[in-house]
Design an enzyme around this catalytic site. Structure first.
Site, PDB file in Angstrom:
ATOM      1  N   ASP A   1       0.849  -1.122   0.244  1.00 38.21           N
ATOM      2  CA  ASP A   1      -0.084  -0.053   0.107  1.00 38.21           C
ATOM      3  C   ASP A   1       0.774   1.166  -0.114  1.00 38.21           C
ATOM      4  O   ASP A   1       1.402   1.828   1.004  1.00 38.21           O
ATOM      5  CB  ASP A   1      -1.069  -0.093   1.228  1.00 38.21           C
ATOM      6  CG  ASP A   1      -1.905   1.213   1.174  1.00 38.21           C
ATOM      7  OD1 ASP A   1      -1.892   1.866   0.187  1.00 38.21           O
ATOM      8  OD2 ASP A   1      -2.557   1.442   2.327  1.00 38.21           O
TER       9      ASP A   1
ATOM     10  N   LYS B   1       1.620   7.921   0.095  1.00 41.82           N
ATOM     11  CA  LYS B   1       1.828   7.926   1.687  1.00 41.82           C
ATOM     12  C   LYS B   1       3.423   8.727   1.726  1.00 41.82           C
ATOM     13  O   LYS B   1       4.422   8.575   0.707  1.00 41.82           O
ATOM     14  CB  LYS B   1       2.046   6.589   2.214  1.00 41.82           C
ATOM     15  CG  LYS B   1       0.628   5.883   2.354  1.00 41.82           C
ATOM     16  CD  LYS B   1       0.929   4.568   2.985  1.00 41.82           C
ATOM     17  CE  LYS B   1      -0.389   3.894   3.388  1.00 41.82           C
ATOM     18  NZ  LYS B   1      -1.320   4.528   4.294  1.00 41.82           N
TER      19      LYS B   1
ATOM     20  N   ARG C   1     -11.181  -0.475   2.191  1.00 43.18           N
ATOM     21  CA  ARG C   1     -12.558  -0.532   2.281  1.00 43.18           C
ATOM     22  C   ARG C   1     -13.189  -0.606   0.965  1.00 43.18           C
ATOM     23  O   ARG C   1     -14.319  -1.111   0.702  1.00 43.18           O
ATOM     24  CB  ARG C   1     -13.008   0.785   2.872  1.00 43.18           C
ATOM     25  CG  ARG C   1     -12.641   2.070   2.248  1.00 43.18           C
ATOM     26  CD  ARG C   1     -12.888   3.247   3.132  1.00 43.18           C
ATOM     27  NE  ARG C   1     -11.808   3.350   4.189  1.00 43.18           N
ATOM     28  CZ  ARG C   1     -11.869   4.298   4.959  1.00 43.18           C
ATOM     29  NH1 ARG C   1     -13.012   5.117   5.126  1.00 43.18           N
ATOM     30  NH2 ARG C   1     -10.968   4.487   6.065  1.00 43.18           N
TER      31      ARG C   1
END
Ligand code: BES
Ligand code: ZN
Ligand code: ZN
Length: 502
Positions: free
Chosen positions: A273, A280, A354
Protein backbone atom coordinates in the site's frame (compact mmCIF):
# COMPACT_ATOMS: atom_id res chain seq x y z
CA UNK A 1 10.94 -28.49 15.94
CA UNK A 2 9.40 -31.62 17.39
CA UNK A 3 7.21 -31.75 20.47
CA UNK A 4 7.24 -35.19 22.07
CA UNK A 5 4.79 -36.17 24.78
CA UNK A 6 5.79 -38.99 27.08
CA UNK A 7 4.96 -40.53 30.41
CA UNK A 8 7.65 -40.31 33.03
CA UNK A 9 9.14 -38.40 35.92
CA UNK A 10 10.71 -35.09 35.02
CA UNK A 11 13.37 -35.39 37.72
CA UNK A 12 14.54 -38.68 36.21
CA UNK A 13 14.54 -37.43 32.62
CA UNK A 14 17.87 -36.98 30.85
CA UNK A 15 17.86 -33.66 29.04
CA UNK A 16 19.95 -30.62 28.11
CA UNK A 17 17.67 -28.61 30.38
CA UNK A 18 14.57 -29.08 32.50
CA UNK A 19 12.27 -26.11 33.06
CA UNK A 20 10.68 -25.69 36.50
CA UNK A 21 8.33 -22.94 37.67
CA UNK A 22 7.73 -20.93 40.80
CA UNK A 23 5.16 -18.36 41.98
CA UNK A 24 6.51 -15.09 43.36
CA UNK A 25 6.68 -14.74 47.13
CA UNK A 26 5.75 -18.36 47.93
CA UNK A 27 7.86 -20.60 50.08
CA UNK A 28 6.13 -23.80 49.08
CA UNK A 29 7.45 -25.27 45.84
CA UNK A 30 5.20 -26.49 43.02
CA UNK A 31 5.11 -30.27 42.70
CA UNK A 32 7.51 -30.71 39.77
CA UNK A 33 9.80 -28.00 41.11
CA UNK A 34 9.95 -29.72 44.46
CA UNK A 35 10.79 -33.04 42.82
CA UNK A 36 13.60 -31.36 40.85
CA UNK A 37 14.86 -29.71 44.02
CA UNK A 38 14.97 -32.99 45.86
CA UNK A 39 16.59 -34.86 42.99
CA UNK A 40 19.30 -32.20 42.66
CA UNK A 41 20.12 -32.18 46.35
CA UNK A 42 18.48 -28.83 47.03
CA UNK A 43 19.97 -26.74 44.22
CA UNK A 44 16.68 -24.88 43.70
CA UNK A 45 16.24 -24.07 47.40
CA UNK A 46 19.80 -22.81 47.45
CA UNK A 47 19.18 -20.32 44.62
CA UNK A 48 16.05 -19.12 46.34
CA UNK A 49 17.72 -18.68 49.67
CA UNK A 50 20.50 -16.68 48.05
CA UNK A 51 17.88 -14.08 47.10
CA UNK A 52 18.88 -14.24 43.41
CA UNK A 53 15.49 -15.59 42.37
CA UNK A 54 12.13 -14.44 43.66
CA UNK A 55 9.79 -15.87 41.04
CA UNK A 56 8.90 -12.54 39.47
CA UNK A 57 7.04 -12.86 36.19
CA UNK A 58 9.37 -14.10 33.42
CA UNK A 59 12.39 -14.03 35.76
CA UNK A 60 14.88 -16.77 34.82
CA UNK A 61 17.53 -18.52 36.92
CA UNK A 62 19.79 -21.04 35.27
CA UNK A 63 21.25 -23.78 37.46
CA UNK A 64 23.94 -26.23 36.37
CA UNK A 65 23.31 -29.55 38.07
CA UNK A 66 26.84 -30.93 37.59
CA UNK A 67 25.56 -34.47 37.40
CA UNK A 68 23.21 -34.26 40.37
CA UNK A 69 20.25 -34.99 38.07
CA UNK A 70 20.07 -36.66 34.64
CA UNK A 71 19.36 -33.17 33.25
CA UNK A 72 22.39 -30.95 32.66
CA UNK A 73 20.61 -27.73 33.62
CA UNK A 74 17.53 -26.59 35.48
CA UNK A 75 15.94 -23.39 34.26
CA UNK A 76 13.82 -21.94 37.01
CA UNK A 77 11.16 -19.55 35.69
CA UNK A 78 9.12 -17.02 37.64
CA UNK A 79 5.33 -17.04 37.19
CA UNK A 80 4.70 -13.80 39.07
CA UNK A 81 2.06 -13.60 41.80
CA UNK A 82 -0.42 -16.47 41.93
CA UNK A 83 -3.43 -14.16 42.14
CA UNK A 84 -2.41 -12.34 38.92
CA UNK A 85 -1.72 -15.55 37.04
CA UNK A 86 -3.73 -16.53 33.96
CA UNK A 87 -3.35 -18.54 30.76
CA UNK A 88 -1.75 -15.74 28.75
CA UNK A 89 0.99 -15.30 31.36
CA UNK A 90 1.60 -19.03 31.11
CA UNK A 91 2.05 -18.75 27.32
CA UNK A 92 4.42 -15.86 27.97
CA UNK A 93 6.41 -17.67 30.67
CA UNK A 94 7.05 -20.81 28.65
CA UNK A 95 7.88 -18.69 25.62
CA UNK A 96 10.44 -16.70 27.63
CA UNK A 97 11.92 -19.97 28.93
CA UNK A 98 12.17 -21.43 25.43
CA UNK A 99 13.79 -18.26 24.04
CA UNK A 100 16.22 -18.05 26.96
CA UNK A 101 17.39 -21.61 26.33
CA UNK A 102 17.49 -21.19 22.55
CA UNK A 103 19.65 -18.09 22.87
CA UNK A 104 22.04 -20.07 25.07
CA UNK A 105 22.35 -22.60 22.25
CA UNK A 106 20.28 -25.32 23.96
CA UNK A 107 18.67 -27.53 21.31
CA UNK A 108 16.51 -29.75 23.47
CA UNK A 109 14.68 -29.29 26.75
CA UNK A 110 11.98 -30.90 28.88
CA UNK A 111 9.14 -29.79 31.07
CA UNK A 112 5.82 -30.89 32.50
CA UNK A 113 3.03 -29.58 30.22
CA UNK A 114 0.92 -28.24 33.09
CA UNK A 115 1.20 -27.15 36.71
CA UNK A 116 -0.05 -30.09 38.70
CA UNK A 117 -2.28 -28.99 41.52
CA UNK A 118 -3.05 -25.56 39.99
CA UNK A 119 -6.80 -25.90 39.44
CA UNK A 120 -7.74 -22.52 37.90
CA UNK A 121 -6.64 -23.78 34.48
CA UNK A 122 -7.33 -27.30 33.16
CA UNK A 123 -4.35 -29.54 32.25
CA UNK A 124 -5.56 -29.47 28.61
CA UNK A 125 -5.61 -25.66 28.48
CA UNK A 126 -2.23 -25.54 30.20
CA UNK A 127 -0.82 -27.97 27.65
CA UNK A 128 -2.27 -26.14 24.64
CA UNK A 129 -1.04 -22.80 26.00
CA UNK A 130 2.40 -24.22 26.65
CA UNK A 131 2.86 -25.64 23.17
CA UNK A 132 1.54 -22.43 21.57
CA UNK A 133 3.80 -20.32 23.78
CA UNK A 134 6.86 -22.32 22.78
CA UNK A 135 6.11 -22.36 19.04
CA UNK A 136 5.01 -18.75 18.80
CA UNK A 137 7.84 -17.45 20.95
CA UNK A 138 10.51 -19.31 18.99
CA UNK A 139 9.34 -18.05 15.58
CA UNK A 140 12.06 -16.58 13.38
CA UNK A 141 11.93 -15.28 9.82
CA UNK A 142 15.16 -16.20 8.05
CA UNK A 143 13.91 -16.87 4.53
CA UNK A 144 16.21 -14.32 2.90
CA UNK A 145 19.33 -14.67 5.00
CA UNK A 146 21.97 -16.45 2.94
CA UNK A 147 25.05 -15.77 5.06
CA UNK A 148 26.14 -17.41 8.32
CA UNK A 149 23.09 -19.64 8.40
CA UNK A 150 24.99 -21.96 10.71
CA UNK A 151 24.79 -19.26 13.37
CA UNK A 152 20.98 -19.43 13.47
CA UNK A 153 20.04 -21.03 16.77
CA UNK A 154 17.10 -23.39 16.83
CA UNK A 155 15.42 -25.68 19.34
CA UNK A 156 15.00 -29.13 17.80
CA UNK A 157 13.10 -31.07 20.43
CA UNK A 158 10.85 -30.36 23.35
CA UNK A 159 9.90 -33.23 25.65
CA UNK A 160 6.66 -32.94 27.54
CA UNK A 161 6.97 -35.26 30.49
CA UNK A 162 4.10 -36.16 32.77
CA UNK A 163 3.54 -38.99 35.24
CA UNK A 164 -0.21 -38.72 34.72
CA UNK A 165 -1.22 -41.79 32.69
CA UNK A 166 -4.98 -41.12 32.68
CA UNK A 167 -4.66 -37.64 31.25
CA UNK A 168 -2.15 -38.37 28.56
CA UNK A 169 -4.63 -38.92 25.71
CA UNK A 170 -6.41 -35.63 26.48
CA UNK A 171 -3.11 -33.83 26.66
CA UNK A 172 -2.09 -35.36 23.34
CA UNK A 173 -5.21 -33.85 21.77
CA UNK A 174 -4.45 -30.43 23.24
CA UNK A 175 -0.88 -30.65 21.91
CA UNK A 176 -2.15 -31.57 18.43
CA UNK A 177 -4.57 -28.63 18.45
CA UNK A 178 -1.79 -26.27 19.54
CA UNK A 179 0.50 -27.52 16.77
CA UNK A 180 -2.17 -27.01 14.11
CA UNK A 181 -2.94 -23.50 15.34
CA UNK A 182 0.72 -22.56 15.69
CA UNK A 183 1.50 -23.76 12.15
CA UNK A 184 -1.34 -21.57 10.87
CA UNK A 185 0.08 -18.57 12.76
CA UNK A 186 3.53 -19.36 11.29
CA UNK A 187 2.03 -19.37 7.80
CA UNK A 188 0.42 -15.96 8.37
CA UNK A 189 3.60 -14.55 9.91
CA UNK A 190 5.75 -15.82 7.02
CA UNK A 191 3.44 -14.22 4.47
CA UNK A 192 3.31 -10.89 6.30
CA UNK A 193 7.10 -10.87 6.84
CA UNK A 194 7.83 -11.40 3.16
CA UNK A 195 8.42 -8.23 1.14
CA UNK A 196 5.95 -7.15 -1.54
CA UNK A 197 8.18 -8.33 -4.42
CA UNK A 198 8.02 -11.85 -3.00
CA UNK A 199 4.28 -11.97 -2.42
CA UNK A 200 2.54 -10.36 -5.37
CA UNK A 201 -1.20 -11.13 -5.65
CA UNK A 202 -0.32 -13.99 -8.05
CA UNK A 203 2.21 -15.43 -5.59
CA UNK A 204 -0.29 -15.13 -2.76
CA UNK A 205 -2.86 -16.97 -4.90
CA UNK A 206 -0.28 -19.70 -5.51
CA UNK A 207 0.29 -20.10 -1.75
CA UNK A 208 -3.47 -20.24 -1.16
CA UNK A 209 -3.79 -22.88 -3.86
CA UNK A 210 -1.07 -24.99 -2.24
CA UNK A 211 -2.77 -24.69 1.15
CA UNK A 212 -6.01 -25.79 -0.51
CA UNK A 213 -4.47 -28.75 -2.29
CA UNK A 214 -2.61 -29.93 0.80
CA UNK A 215 -5.75 -29.79 2.92
CA UNK A 216 -8.47 -30.98 0.57
CA UNK A 217 -10.08 -27.56 0.25
CA UNK A 218 -11.96 -26.27 -2.77
CA UNK A 219 -10.34 -23.23 -4.31
CA UNK A 220 -10.92 -20.72 -7.05
CA UNK A 221 -8.97 -17.63 -8.06
CA UNK A 222 -10.80 -14.98 -10.06
CA UNK A 223 -8.61 -13.12 -12.53
CA UNK A 224 -9.11 -9.60 -13.87
CA UNK A 225 -11.44 -10.61 -16.71
CA UNK A 226 -13.66 -12.58 -14.34
CA UNK A 227 -13.77 -9.65 -11.92
CA UNK A 228 -14.71 -7.34 -14.79
CA UNK A 229 -17.47 -9.68 -15.88
CA UNK A 230 -18.84 -9.78 -12.34
CA UNK A 231 -18.63 -6.01 -11.91
CA UNK A 232 -16.05 -5.69 -9.15
CA UNK A 233 -15.35 -2.07 -10.09
CA UNK A 234 -14.01 -1.05 -6.68
CA UNK A 235 -11.37 -3.77 -6.47
CA UNK A 236 -10.37 -3.23 -10.10
CA UNK A 237 -9.94 0.52 -9.55
CA UNK A 238 -7.49 -0.10 -6.71
CA UNK A 239 -5.57 -2.52 -8.91
CA UNK A 240 -5.47 -0.16 -11.90
CA UNK A 241 -2.20 1.52 -10.93
CA UNK A 242 -0.17 -1.68 -10.89
CA UNK A 243 1.24 -4.00 -13.55
CA UNK A 244 0.62 -6.90 -11.18
CA UNK A 245 -2.80 -8.35 -11.87
CA UNK A 246 -5.20 -8.53 -8.94
CA UNK A 247 -6.55 -11.86 -7.69
CA UNK A 248 -9.76 -12.62 -5.88
CA UNK A 249 -8.90 -15.74 -3.91
CA UNK A 250 -11.66 -18.07 -2.72
CA UNK A 251 -10.96 -21.01 -0.40
CA UNK A 252 -13.72 -23.24 0.82
CA UNK A 253 -13.72 -25.81 3.56
CA UNK A 254 -16.84 -27.92 3.32
CA UNK A 255 -17.14 -31.08 5.41
CA UNK A 256 -19.50 -33.71 3.92
CA UNK A 257 -22.14 -33.33 6.63
CA UNK A 258 -25.27 -31.47 5.48
CA UNK A 259 -26.86 -28.46 7.10
CA UNK A 260 -23.71 -27.00 8.63
CA UNK A 261 -23.61 -23.25 9.29
CA UNK A 262 -21.75 -21.19 6.71
CA UNK A 263 -19.26 -18.64 8.01
CA UNK A 264 -17.41 -16.29 5.67
CA UNK A 265 -14.02 -14.87 6.62
CA UNK A 266 -12.74 -12.00 4.49
CA UNK A 267 -9.16 -10.74 4.63
CA UNK A 268 -7.82 -7.52 3.15
CA UNK A 269 -4.75 -8.33 1.07
CA UNK A 270 -3.10 -5.20 -0.25
CA UNK A 271 0.32 -6.72 -0.92
CA UNK A 272 1.78 -3.21 -0.95
CA UNK A 273 0.00 0.00 0.00
CA UNK A 274 1.88 3.03 -1.32
CA UNK A 275 -1.34 5.02 -0.99
CA UNK A 276 -1.65 5.26 -4.79
CA UNK A 277 -1.88 8.80 -6.18
CA UNK A 278 -2.71 9.92 -2.61
CA UNK A 279 0.87 8.83 -1.96
CA UNK A 280 1.99 8.05 1.57
CA UNK A 281 5.09 9.73 3.04
CA UNK A 282 8.20 7.64 2.34
CA UNK A 283 9.12 7.25 5.99
CA UNK A 284 7.97 3.79 7.10
CA UNK A 285 6.41 3.07 3.71
CA UNK A 286 8.30 -0.23 3.71
CA UNK A 287 5.97 -1.36 6.51
CA UNK A 288 3.08 -1.26 4.07
CA UNK A 289 4.02 -4.76 2.96
CA UNK A 290 2.01 -5.82 6.01
CA UNK A 291 -1.21 -4.45 4.51
CA UNK A 292 -2.14 -8.02 3.56
CA UNK A 293 -2.14 -9.19 7.20
CA UNK A 294 -5.89 -9.78 7.10
CA UNK A 295 -5.59 -11.96 4.00
CA UNK A 296 -2.65 -13.87 5.48
CA UNK A 297 -4.59 -14.56 8.69
CA UNK A 298 -7.58 -15.70 6.64
CA UNK A 299 -5.48 -18.29 4.80
CA UNK A 300 -4.16 -19.46 8.19
CA UNK A 301 -7.69 -19.71 9.58
CA UNK A 302 -8.97 -22.01 6.80
CA UNK A 303 -5.87 -24.17 7.01
CA UNK A 304 -6.35 -24.63 10.77
CA UNK A 305 -10.13 -25.08 10.53
CA UNK A 306 -9.75 -27.87 8.00
CA UNK A 307 -6.95 -29.59 9.92
CA UNK A 308 -9.03 -29.38 13.10
CA UNK A 309 -11.98 -30.79 11.13
CA UNK A 310 -14.33 -28.19 12.55
CA UNK A 311 -18.02 -28.92 11.96
CA UNK A 312 -18.88 -25.89 9.86
CA UNK A 313 -18.78 -24.65 6.30
CA UNK A 314 -16.11 -22.01 5.94
CA UNK A 315 -15.65 -19.70 2.98
CA UNK A 316 -12.54 -17.51 2.83
CA UNK A 317 -12.43 -14.54 0.51
CA UNK A 318 -9.17 -12.73 -0.08
CA UNK A 319 -9.22 -9.76 -2.44
CA UNK A 320 -5.54 -9.26 -3.32
CA UNK A 321 -3.91 -6.37 -5.16
CA UNK A 322 -1.19 -3.75 -4.97
CA UNK A 323 -2.08 -0.09 -4.49
CA UNK A 324 0.36 1.91 -6.64
CA UNK A 325 0.42 5.27 -8.43
CA UNK A 326 0.91 5.34 -12.21
CA UNK A 327 -0.52 6.77 -15.42
CA UNK A 328 -3.26 4.18 -15.30
CA UNK A 329 -4.00 4.54 -11.59
CA UNK A 330 -7.41 5.53 -10.25
CA UNK A 331 -7.67 9.11 -9.04
CA UNK A 332 -9.16 11.09 -6.18
CA UNK A 333 -12.58 12.22 -7.44
CA UNK A 334 -13.20 9.12 -9.56
CA UNK A 335 -16.59 7.46 -9.18
CA UNK A 336 -16.58 3.66 -9.11
CA UNK A 337 -19.28 1.09 -9.79
CA UNK A 338 -18.99 -1.49 -7.05
CA UNK A 339 -20.27 -5.07 -7.20
CA UNK A 340 -23.11 -4.17 -4.83
CA UNK A 341 -24.48 -1.70 -7.38
CA UNK A 342 -23.59 1.26 -5.16
CA UNK A 343 -21.45 4.01 -6.65
CA UNK A 344 -18.44 5.21 -4.64
CA UNK A 345 -16.71 8.58 -4.85
CA UNK A 346 -12.98 8.26 -4.23
CA UNK A 347 -11.74 10.99 -1.93
CA UNK A 348 -8.41 9.34 -1.18
CA UNK A 349 -6.83 6.48 -3.10
CA UNK A 350 -5.17 5.58 0.20
CA UNK A 351 -8.51 4.47 1.66
CA UNK A 352 -8.29 1.46 -0.67
CA UNK A 353 -8.87 -1.33 1.84
CA UNK A 354 -12.54 -0.50 2.25
CA UNK A 355 -12.93 -0.47 -1.55
CA UNK A 356 -11.65 -3.99 -2.07
CA UNK A 357 -13.60 -5.15 0.99
CA UNK A 358 -16.79 -3.57 -0.37
CA UNK A 359 -16.66 -5.92 -3.35
CA UNK A 360 -15.71 -8.90 -1.21
CA UNK A 361 -18.57 -8.18 1.22
CA UNK A 362 -21.02 -7.95 -1.66
CA UNK A 363 -19.69 -11.23 -3.06
CA UNK A 364 -19.95 -12.97 0.34
CA UNK A 365 -23.73 -12.64 0.37
CA UNK A 366 -24.02 -15.27 -2.35
CA UNK A 367 -23.26 -17.91 0.29
CA UNK A 368 -26.12 -16.77 2.60
CA UNK A 369 -23.78 -16.87 5.59
CA UNK A 370 -24.66 -17.17 9.27
CA UNK A 371 -21.80 -14.77 9.95
CA UNK A 372 -19.30 -12.62 8.08
CA UNK A 373 -16.00 -11.77 9.75
CA UNK A 374 -13.58 -9.40 8.09
CA UNK A 375 -9.96 -8.92 9.11
CA UNK A 376 -8.23 -5.81 7.80
CA UNK A 377 -5.36 -3.43 8.43
CA UNK A 378 -7.85 -0.72 7.64
CA UNK A 379 -6.91 2.51 9.42
CA UNK A 380 -3.87 4.17 10.95
CA UNK A 381 -6.41 5.87 13.22
CA UNK A 382 -6.99 2.52 14.97
CA UNK A 383 -3.38 2.57 16.17
CA UNK A 384 -3.95 6.10 17.49
CA UNK A 385 -7.16 5.05 19.24
CA UNK A 386 -6.23 1.66 20.71
CA UNK A 387 -2.46 1.32 20.35
CA UNK A 388 -0.30 -1.38 18.88
CA UNK A 389 -1.67 -4.34 20.83
CA UNK A 390 -5.39 -4.08 20.32
CA UNK A 391 -7.77 -4.98 17.50
CA UNK A 392 -10.68 -2.60 16.90
CA UNK A 393 -14.05 -4.33 16.63
CA UNK A 394 -17.21 -3.03 14.99
CA UNK A 395 -20.29 -4.92 13.89
CA UNK A 396 -24.01 -5.16 13.50
CA UNK A 397 -24.77 -8.20 15.66
CA UNK A 398 -24.49 -8.42 19.44
CA UNK A 399 -24.22 -12.20 19.58
CA UNK A 400 -21.40 -12.32 17.06
CA UNK A 401 -19.52 -9.55 18.87
CA UNK A 402 -19.93 -11.48 22.13
CA UNK A 403 -18.42 -14.54 20.45
CA UNK A 404 -15.43 -12.46 19.36
CA UNK A 405 -15.00 -11.09 22.87
CA UNK A 406 -15.07 -14.58 24.32
CA UNK A 407 -12.49 -15.81 21.81
CA UNK A 408 -10.36 -12.76 22.62
CA UNK A 409 -10.41 -13.61 26.31
CA UNK A 410 -9.48 -17.22 25.62
CA UNK A 411 -6.62 -16.45 23.25
CA UNK A 412 -5.20 -13.27 24.75
CA UNK A 413 -5.64 -11.47 21.40
CA UNK A 414 -7.03 -8.21 22.72
CA UNK A 415 -10.13 -6.76 21.08
CA UNK A 416 -12.02 -3.57 21.94
CA UNK A 417 -15.32 -2.48 20.48
CA UNK A 418 -15.92 0.89 18.86
CA UNK A 419 -19.49 2.09 18.24
CA UNK A 420 -21.14 2.16 14.82
CA UNK A 421 -23.91 4.67 15.55
CA UNK A 422 -25.86 5.84 12.54
CA UNK A 423 -24.66 9.44 12.95
CA UNK A 424 -21.24 8.42 11.65
CA UNK A 425 -22.77 7.63 8.27
CA UNK A 426 -23.37 11.36 7.76
CA UNK A 427 -19.63 11.76 7.28
CA UNK A 428 -19.72 9.44 4.28
CA UNK A 429 -22.42 11.23 2.30
CA UNK A 430 -21.29 12.16 -1.18
CA UNK A 431 -22.72 14.92 -3.33
CA UNK A 432 -22.10 13.03 -6.53
CA UNK A 433 -22.27 9.33 -5.69
CA UNK A 434 -24.01 6.96 -3.23
CA UNK A 435 -21.15 7.11 -0.75
CA UNK A 436 -17.61 8.46 -0.50
CA UNK A 437 -14.63 6.48 0.73
CA UNK A 438 -13.34 8.92 3.37
CA UNK A 439 -15.30 10.59 6.17
CA UNK A 440 -12.71 13.14 7.30
CA UNK A 441 -10.38 12.94 10.30
CA UNK A 442 -12.81 12.52 13.21
CA UNK A 443 -13.41 8.87 14.20
CA UNK A 444 -11.35 7.58 11.27
CA UNK A 445 -11.58 3.94 12.33
CA UNK A 446 -15.31 4.08 12.88
CA UNK A 447 -16.08 5.75 9.54
CA UNK A 448 -14.03 2.94 7.96
CA UNK A 449 -16.35 0.46 9.69
CA UNK A 450 -19.43 2.52 8.80
CA UNK A 451 -18.38 2.44 5.13
CA UNK A 452 -18.11 -1.37 5.20
CA UNK A 453 -21.46 -1.70 6.94
CA UNK A 454 -23.16 -0.26 3.83
CA UNK A 455 -22.03 -3.32 1.85
CA UNK A 456 -22.99 -6.00 4.35
CA UNK A 457 -26.74 -6.10 3.95
CA UNK A 458 -28.67 -7.90 6.67
CA UNK A 459 -26.15 -10.58 7.54
CA UNK A 460 -24.51 -10.77 10.98
CA UNK A 461 -21.11 -9.19 10.47
CA UNK A 462 -18.09 -8.15 12.47
CA UNK A 463 -15.19 -6.02 11.27
CA UNK A 464 -11.80 -6.41 12.95
CA UNK A 465 -9.34 -3.58 12.33
CA UNK A 466 -5.92 -5.16 12.94
CA UNK A 467 -3.77 -2.19 11.84
CA UNK A 468 -2.17 -2.04 15.31
CA UNK A 469 -1.43 -5.63 16.25
CA UNK A 470 -0.50 -6.92 12.77
CA UNK A 471 3.10 -5.90 13.43
CA UNK A 472 5.03 -5.87 16.70
CA UNK A 473 7.46 -2.96 16.97
CA UNK A 474 9.32 -4.79 19.75
CA UNK A 475 9.63 -8.27 21.21
CA UNK A 476 6.72 -9.30 23.41
CA UNK A 477 6.13 -12.51 25.33
CA UNK A 478 5.44 -15.16 22.65
CA UNK A 479 5.27 -12.50 19.92
CA UNK A 480 8.73 -11.79 18.51
CA UNK A 481 9.26 -8.38 16.91
CA UNK A 482 7.74 -8.28 13.42
CA UNK A 483 4.76 -10.03 11.86
CA UNK A 484 2.41 -11.36 14.54
CA UNK A 485 -0.13 -13.46 12.65
CA UNK A 486 -2.85 -11.69 14.65
CA UNK A 487 -6.36 -12.87 13.94
CA UNK A 488 -5.53 -16.51 13.32
CA UNK A 489 -5.85 -17.69 16.92
CA UNK A 490 -8.78 -15.37 17.57
CA UNK A 491 -10.92 -16.50 14.65
CA UNK A 492 -9.96 -20.18 14.99
CA UNK A 493 -11.05 -20.05 18.64
CA UNK A 494 -14.34 -18.42 17.65
CA UNK A 495 -14.93 -21.16 15.08
CA UNK A 496 -13.98 -23.93 17.53
CA UNK A 497 -16.61 -22.56 19.92
CA UNK A 498 -19.14 -22.00 17.15
CA UNK A 499 -21.61 -24.66 18.25
CA UNK A 500 -21.46 -23.65 21.89
CA UNK A 501 -24.39 -21.38 22.63
CA UNK A 502 -25.77 -21.27 19.07
N1 BES B 1 -3.28 0.35 5.15
C1 BES B 1 -3.66 1.62 5.62
C2 BES B 1 -3.91 1.65 7.13
C3 BES B 1 -2.70 1.46 7.99
C4 BES B 1 -1.88 2.54 8.29
C5 BES B 1 -2.42 0.24 8.52
C6 BES B 1 -0.80 2.36 9.12
C7 BES B 1 -1.33 0.05 9.34
C8 BES B 1 -0.52 1.11 9.64
C9 BES B 1 -4.93 2.10 4.92
O1 BES B 1 -5.11 1.67 3.64
C10 BES B 1 -4.89 3.59 4.89
O2 BES B 1 -3.99 4.10 4.32
N2 BES B 1 -5.85 4.20 5.53
C11 BES B 1 -5.91 5.61 5.60
C12 BES B 1 -7.36 6.00 5.55
C13 BES B 1 -7.60 7.45 5.35
C14 BES B 1 -7.13 7.91 3.99
C15 BES B 1 -9.08 7.71 5.52
C16 BES B 1 -5.25 6.07 6.90
O3 BES B 1 -5.33 5.35 7.90
O4 BES B 1 -4.63 7.12 6.89
ZN1 ZN C 1 -4.12 2.94 2.21
ZN1 ZN D 1 -4.19 -0.16 3.17
Amino acid sequence: MKVILQRGRLEAFPSEAVVAFHFEGETKLLRETKAMDKASGGLISEVMQSGDFRGELYQPALIYTKGATPAKRILLMGLGKRRDFHLDKWRGTVSEAARFLRDKGVREFSLCPYLRGERKISPEDFSQGLVEGIYLGLYQFNEFKTEEREKIKEVEKVHLVTPDEERISHIKKAVDVAEIISRAVYLARDLVSRPANRKTPSMLAQVAKEVAENNGLRWKVLNMEEMKALGMGALLAVASGSHESPKFIILEYKPPKRGLDTVVVIGKAITFDSGGLSLKPSENMDKMKHDMGGGAATIGVVQAASQLKLPLHLVALIPATENLPSGSAYRPGDILNSLSGKTIEVISTDAEGRLILADALAYSQRTKPKAIIDLATLTGACIIALGENVTGMMGNDEELKARVRKAANRTGEKVWELPLWEEYEEQLKSEVADIKNVGGRPAGTITGGAFLKKFVGEYPWVHLDIAGPVWAGKDKPYIPKGATGVGVRLVVQLLRDWKVGS
